[in-house]
Design an enzyme around this catalytic site. Sequence first.
Site, PDB file in Angstrom:
ATOM      1  N   LYS A  22      -5.441  -2.269  -9.003  1.00  0.00           N
ATOM      2  CA  LYS A  22      -4.305  -2.053  -8.097  1.00  0.00           C
ATOM      3  C   LYS A  22      -4.539  -2.739  -6.751  1.00  0.00           C
ATOM      4  O   LYS A  22      -3.672  -3.454  -6.246  1.00  0.00           O
ATOM      5  CB  LYS A  22      -4.124  -0.539  -7.883  1.00  0.00           C
ATOM      6  CG  LYS A  22      -3.289  -0.176  -6.679  1.00  0.00           C
ATOM      7  CD  LYS A  22      -3.158   1.315  -6.495  1.00  0.00           C
ATOM      8  CE  LYS A  22      -4.254   1.990  -5.718  1.00  0.00           C
ATOM      9  NZ  LYS A  22      -4.198   1.858  -4.251  1.00  0.00           N
ATOM     10  N   ASN A  23      -5.732  -2.534  -6.179  1.00  0.00           N
ATOM     11  CA  ASN A  23      -5.971  -3.034  -4.828  1.00  0.00           C
ATOM     12  C   ASN A  23      -6.219  -4.539  -4.768  1.00  0.00           C
ATOM     13  O   ASN A  23      -6.360  -5.101  -3.687  1.00  0.00           O
ATOM     14  CB  ASN A  23      -7.124  -2.267  -4.168  1.00  0.00           C
ATOM     15  CG  ASN A  23      -6.704  -0.849  -3.831  1.00  0.00           C
ATOM     16  OD1 ASN A  23      -5.510  -0.508  -3.884  1.00  0.00           O
ATOM     17  ND2 ASN A  23      -7.666   0.004  -3.507  1.00  0.00           N
ATOM     18  N   CYS A 116      -2.317   8.963   7.310  1.00  0.00           N
ATOM     19  CA  CYS A 116      -2.073   9.440   5.961  1.00  0.00           C
ATOM     20  C   CYS A 116      -3.105  10.497   5.645  1.00  0.00           C
ATOM     21  O   CYS A 116      -3.953  10.813   6.471  1.00  0.00           O
ATOM     22  CB  CYS A 116      -2.087   8.303   4.951  1.00  0.00           C
ATOM     23  SG  CYS A 116      -3.710   7.798   4.487  1.00  0.00           S
ATOM     24  N   ARG A 121      -6.129   5.759   9.902  1.00  0.00           N
ATOM     25  CA  ARG A 121      -5.953   4.423   9.350  1.00  0.00           C
ATOM     26  C   ARG A 121      -5.085   3.497  10.195  1.00  0.00           C
ATOM     27  O   ARG A 121      -3.997   3.066   9.785  1.00  0.00           O
ATOM     28  CB  ARG A 121      -5.421   4.508   7.922  1.00  0.00           C
ATOM     29  CG  ARG A 121      -6.320   5.321   7.015  1.00  0.00           C
ATOM     30  CD  ARG A 121      -5.823   5.389   5.615  1.00  0.00           C
ATOM     31  NE  ARG A 121      -6.038   4.169   4.872  1.00  0.00           N
ATOM     32  CZ  ARG A 121      -5.619   3.975   3.628  1.00  0.00           C
ATOM     33  NH1 ARG A 121      -4.960   4.929   3.008  1.00  0.00           N
ATOM     34  NH2 ARG A 121      -5.839   2.844   3.007  1.00  0.00           N
ATOM     35  N   ASP A 304     -13.698   5.165  -2.573  1.00  0.00           N
ATOM     36  CA  ASP A 304     -12.722   5.491  -3.619  1.00  0.00           C
ATOM     37  C   ASP A 304     -13.371   6.165  -4.834  1.00  0.00           C
ATOM     38  O   ASP A 304     -12.659   6.566  -5.758  1.00  0.00           O
ATOM     39  CB  ASP A 304     -11.974   4.221  -4.062  1.00  0.00           C
ATOM     40  CG  ASP A 304     -11.034   3.706  -2.983  1.00  0.00           C
ATOM     41  OD1 ASP A 304     -10.759   4.445  -2.027  1.00  0.00           O
ATOM     42  OD2 ASP A 304     -10.586   2.552  -3.088  1.00  0.00           O
ATOM     43  N   ARG A 396       0.289   6.699  -8.700  1.00  0.00           N
ATOM     44  CA  ARG A 396       0.232   5.533  -7.816  1.00  0.00           C
ATOM     45  C   ARG A 396      -0.889   4.591  -8.237  1.00  0.00           C
ATOM     46  O   ARG A 396      -0.833   3.400  -7.948  1.00  0.00           O
ATOM     47  CB  ARG A 396      -0.048   5.980  -6.375  1.00  0.00           C
ATOM     48  CG  ARG A 396       1.113   6.659  -5.707  1.00  0.00           C
ATOM     49  CD  ARG A 396       0.809   6.860  -4.248  1.00  0.00           C
ATOM     50  NE  ARG A 396       0.088   5.714  -3.753  1.00  0.00           N
ATOM     51  CZ  ARG A 396      -0.860   5.755  -2.828  1.00  0.00           C
ATOM     52  NH1 ARG A 396      -1.195   6.884  -2.274  1.00  0.00           N
ATOM     53  NH2 ARG A 396      -1.471   4.661  -2.432  1.00  0.00           N
TER      54      ARG A 396
END
Length: 417
Positions: A22-23, A116, A121, A304, A396
């Site tokens: 995803k990233n 968030c 961030r 993560d 997500r």
Amino acid sequence: MDTLVIKGGKRLKGTVEIGGAKNAALPIMAAALLAPGEHRIGNVPHLRDISTMGRLLANLGAGFHLESNTALLDCSKVKNYAAPYELVSTMRASVLVLGPLLARLGKAKVSLPGGCAIGARPINLHLMGFEKMGASITLESGYIFVKAKKLRGAQINFDIPTVTGTENIMMAAALAEGKTVIENAAREPEVVDLADALKSMGARIIGAGESVIEIDGVSRLRPLRHEVIPDRIETGTFMAAAGITGGEVTIKRCNLQHLDSVINKLKDTGMKIRPLKTGVKVTGPKRPASVNAKTMPYPGFPTDMQAQLMAMMCVAEGTSVISESIFENRFMHVAELRRMGADIIIEGGMATVRGVRKLKGAPLMATDLRASASLIVAALAAEGESTIHRIYHLDRGYERIEEKLRKLGADVRRGKE
Ligand code: EPU
């Protein structure tokens, strides 16, 4: 709203295939804005963040279509330069359009992302970089407006290695006049993948994956052709799920070179991790041994994966200390894990986890993407049933996770509130 209902206690067994990262896919999709024409990106996972980025690009005037796992993007008519609040507020990675829009159209407007769940961030380092390249920056009604008649190459030194910051500057610099040097750049594999995608467009970049990246601006780029790297965090999550259940899982379509720190840590818990020609076979111990970990920028242990490792440590033999040094508020899974019987004490950025023999199933609340993943890992090993609420966080970033887990023998189903 969907929930995930998991009956714990099944040893995971079988084979799982990992999707695209995803990233890496998100910045590469944004990079398509840099050049007119038809772009083709392979190995793009079907995730909510990917469709949000697709909607954002469409909003800017691009054509977007995800066919199987190939994203087709037509960026011939990019005219709009504003990323609206509705999209940025659901996905912070929307800020990745700033660099390419600024380079292509000379201006970009992005709703300033709020804080968030995992921390404040800020994007001050992205903006500092653009400013050094000659852009002016103003704040208008909650929107950051970045403008430059001509971007010039610059020497940019980040105080902290920022992943999306490095990516934003790399994209802007690809079309700037002259050479840009990024010092203390993020070294994550996703940064390298973006650099490779940009090179397929004709960009001149050296040093991606190291702390100093040099980008020689070119006057125009061509449409990109690229295959996204496998998702190292999805891979690590399945490793943790196998580890905590004492399972035996073959993971295919992954890249172990991106997972050194995770593999070393999991081996210390007693897991066996054996590379195969086409992937890796992981075997969980009877009960994990406790390990300490501190999250660090790549190649250190990834933030993560912090929550998933902590889930494992909840049932480990002994006490482990897990420190979070990247984000200031990334322990929200702790309260939920405690509800399952975990013994965790938090002091600042440090969690002390005293392993218990068994966790017990409970109703649980997902709070962010990786926290949700850790609750799944914990629930797979817990006694009894857990219902995880608000799993839209999970959608997500994890493609068909319940299907993949079911194939490994887990008792998982999607329910409704
Ligand atoms: N930071 C600043 N100023 C900036 C930018 C960052 O102070 O201008 C700080 C952050 O607050 C944080 C640290 O620098 O304390 C590192 O943040 P970074 O900018 O590297 O994070 P990011 O680019 O916003 C990406 C991933 C995250 C991942 C982090 C760290 C994407 C789209 N997101 O975020 O992924 O946790 O790098 O590796 O690539 C996830 O997938 O669940 C996720 C949150």
